[in-house]
Enzyme design. Structure first.
Site, PDB file in Angstrom:
ATOM      1  CB  SER A 135      -4.720  -2.681 -30.873  1.00 61.20           C
ATOM      2  OG  SER A 135      -4.790  -1.374 -31.393  1.00 61.20           O
ATOM      3  CE1 TYR A 159     -10.170  -2.971 -30.378  1.00 64.79           C
ATOM      4  CE2 TYR A 159      -8.205  -1.612 -30.641  1.00 64.79           C
ATOM      5  CZ  TYR A 159      -8.947  -2.723 -30.990  1.00 64.79           C
ATOM      6  OH  TYR A 159      -8.479  -3.590 -31.950  1.00 64.79           O
ATOM      7  CE  LYS A 163      -7.967  -5.892 -29.433  1.00 70.07           C
ATOM      8  NZ  LYS A 163      -8.153  -7.282 -29.931  1.00 70.07           N
TER       9      LYS A 163
END
Length: 329
Positions: A135, A159, A163
Site C-alpha cells: 500500500s 496498517y 505492510k
C-alpha cells in the site's frame, strides 16, 4: 500450475479470480489448481462463486478449491501448499481505518499471518512467484513532493507499518532466492461497493457510486482535494502483469513498486462524472471537509512513476476511461 489467492472473497480478489478463470496468467502455463482463501465467501460483493461453480462443474478434474479460514493458521497453510504453489497472490488484509481502531486484529491479519504465509512459501522445494498487495500507506501521511520508488517509507499508521514489514521480509526471502517476490504499493481502488467500512479513502468510491445511482452524498473532502486514482480493472491488470511477464531480476533490492496512477482533484472527477451521468446527478454531491481525511487522503503529491512504467505497469490512461471502468464494477 498451482495459483493461490488470499482474500479471494474481497473486492479486488473477486475480480482477480474472475480474470484468472477467464484468461489465466499472461505468458504462463495453464492453471491446474486454483486455491482461493478467505474467512468467508459471501455475496455481494461476489467472490466469483458462480464462475467458480461453473468451472468446477465442467472441469475434468477439480481445478478450483475454496478454503475458508485464517490464511495464517497451520491447518489452512497445510492445505494451501499441497500441492506446492507456483504463484501466490497475497491480497488479504484488514483495511487501514479498521486496523487502527482494532490493533490486535490488524496486527494478526496484516503482520503475523503474512509472515507465516511467506515462511511457508519459502520452505517449498520450488521457488514461487509471490505478488504482495502492499500500500501507499507505507509512505505515511505527511508526504514529500514528488514521490518515487526511492522515497523513504515513514508509515504513520499501523496498517502502513505492517505492510512495510511484509515488504522487507519478502525482499529478504527473494534475496535468498527462496521466493521470487514483488510488492505492489496500491492506492485506493475504485469503485468499491457500499460504504467500504474501514477504508479511509472510501469517499473516492462513494462519490462515484452516489452519482451513478443518483443519490445524495456528503463528501468529506473539498473539491480541491487531490487524490491518486486506479480502477479495479487496472489494479487486476497490474497484479497479473506482476505474476507473469515481469522480470523481477531487474527490480531494486526492495522489490517494491509504486504503481502508476491518475492524479486528479475531486472537482475534476465530478466534471468527468457529469460528462457520463449528467450535471443533475453530480449536483447532489455536497462537501463537508474533514481536516484529517483531507490531509491524509486528499493532499497526494506528484508521483514519479517512471520506474513502474519501465517495468510495464500502467494506469487507466484517461480520467474518462477511469470513470467508465470504475462505474462498471
Amino acid at each position: 500450475m498451482h495459483v493461490v489467492v488470499t482474500g479471494a472473497g474481497g473486492f479486488v480478489g473477486a475480480a482477480l479470480v474472475r480474470r484468472l478463470l477467464e484468461e489465466g496468467i499472461p505468458g504462463a502455463a495453464p492453471l491446474t489448481r486454483l486455491s482461493l482463501i478467505d474467512r468467508h465467501f459471501a455475496a455481494p460483493p461476489a467472490c466469483a462463486a458462480a464462475a467458480v461453480a461453473q468451472e468446477v462443474a465442467r472441469a475434468a478434474r477439480p481445478l478450483v478449491r475454496l478454503l475458508t479460514g485464517d490464511f495464517g493458521a497451520a491447518g489452512v497453510l497445510d492445505e494451501v501448499f499441497s500441492p506446492p504453489v507456483d504463484v501466490l497472490f497475497h491480497l488479504a488484509s484488514v483495511p487501514g481505518g479498521q486496523a487502527e481502531r482494532e490493533f490486535a486484529l490488524g496486527y494478526d491479519v496484516n503482520l503475523l499471518a503474512p509472515l507465516k504465509l511467506f515462511e511457508r512459501a519459502a520452505a517449498q522445494a520450488n521457488v514461487p512467484r509471490v505478488v504482495y498487495a502492499s500500500s501507499i500507506a507505507v509512505y505515511g501521511s505527511v508526504l514529500p513532493d514528488p514521490i518515487d520508488d526511492g522515497t523513504p517509507a515513514r508509515p504513520g499508521m499501523s496498517y502502513g507499518a505492517h505492510k512495510l514489514v511484509g515488504e522487507i521480509v519478502l525482499a529478504d526471502l527473494s534475496r535468498r532466492k527462496l521466493v521470487d517476490g514483488v510488492s505492489l504499493r496500491l492506492p485506493g481502488i475504485v469503485a468499491r461497493p457500499g460504504l467500504s467500512a474501514g477504508h479511509g479513502s472510501a469517499f473516492m468510491s462513494a462519490i462515484m457510486r452516489a452519482v451513478e445511482t443518483g443519490s445524495d452524498y456528503v463528501c468529506p473532502v473539498s473539491p480541491e482535494a487531490g487524490c491518486w486514482w486506479m480502477s479495479l480493472q487496472s489494479c487486476v491488470d497490474n497484479l497479473l502483469h506482476a505474476a507473469g511477464p515481469l522480470d523481477t531480476s531487474a527490480l531494486a533490492a526492495e522489490r517494491a513498486v509504486t504503481l502508476p496512477v491518475l492524479q486528479h482533484t475531486i472537482g475534476e472527477i465530478k466534471a468527468a462524472l457529469a460528462r457520463r451521468f449528467g450535471s443533475d446527478a453530480v449536483a447532489r454531491i455536497s462537501h463537508a471537509a474533514d481536516a484529517t481525511i483531507e490531509a491524509t487522503f486528499g493532499r497526494m503529491p506528484r508521483l514519479d512513476d517512471s520506474n513502474a512504467r519501465r517495468f510495464g505497469f500502467a494506469h487507466d490512461g484517461t480520467i474518462d476511461r477511469l470513470i467508465e471502468r470504475a462505474c462498471m464494477t
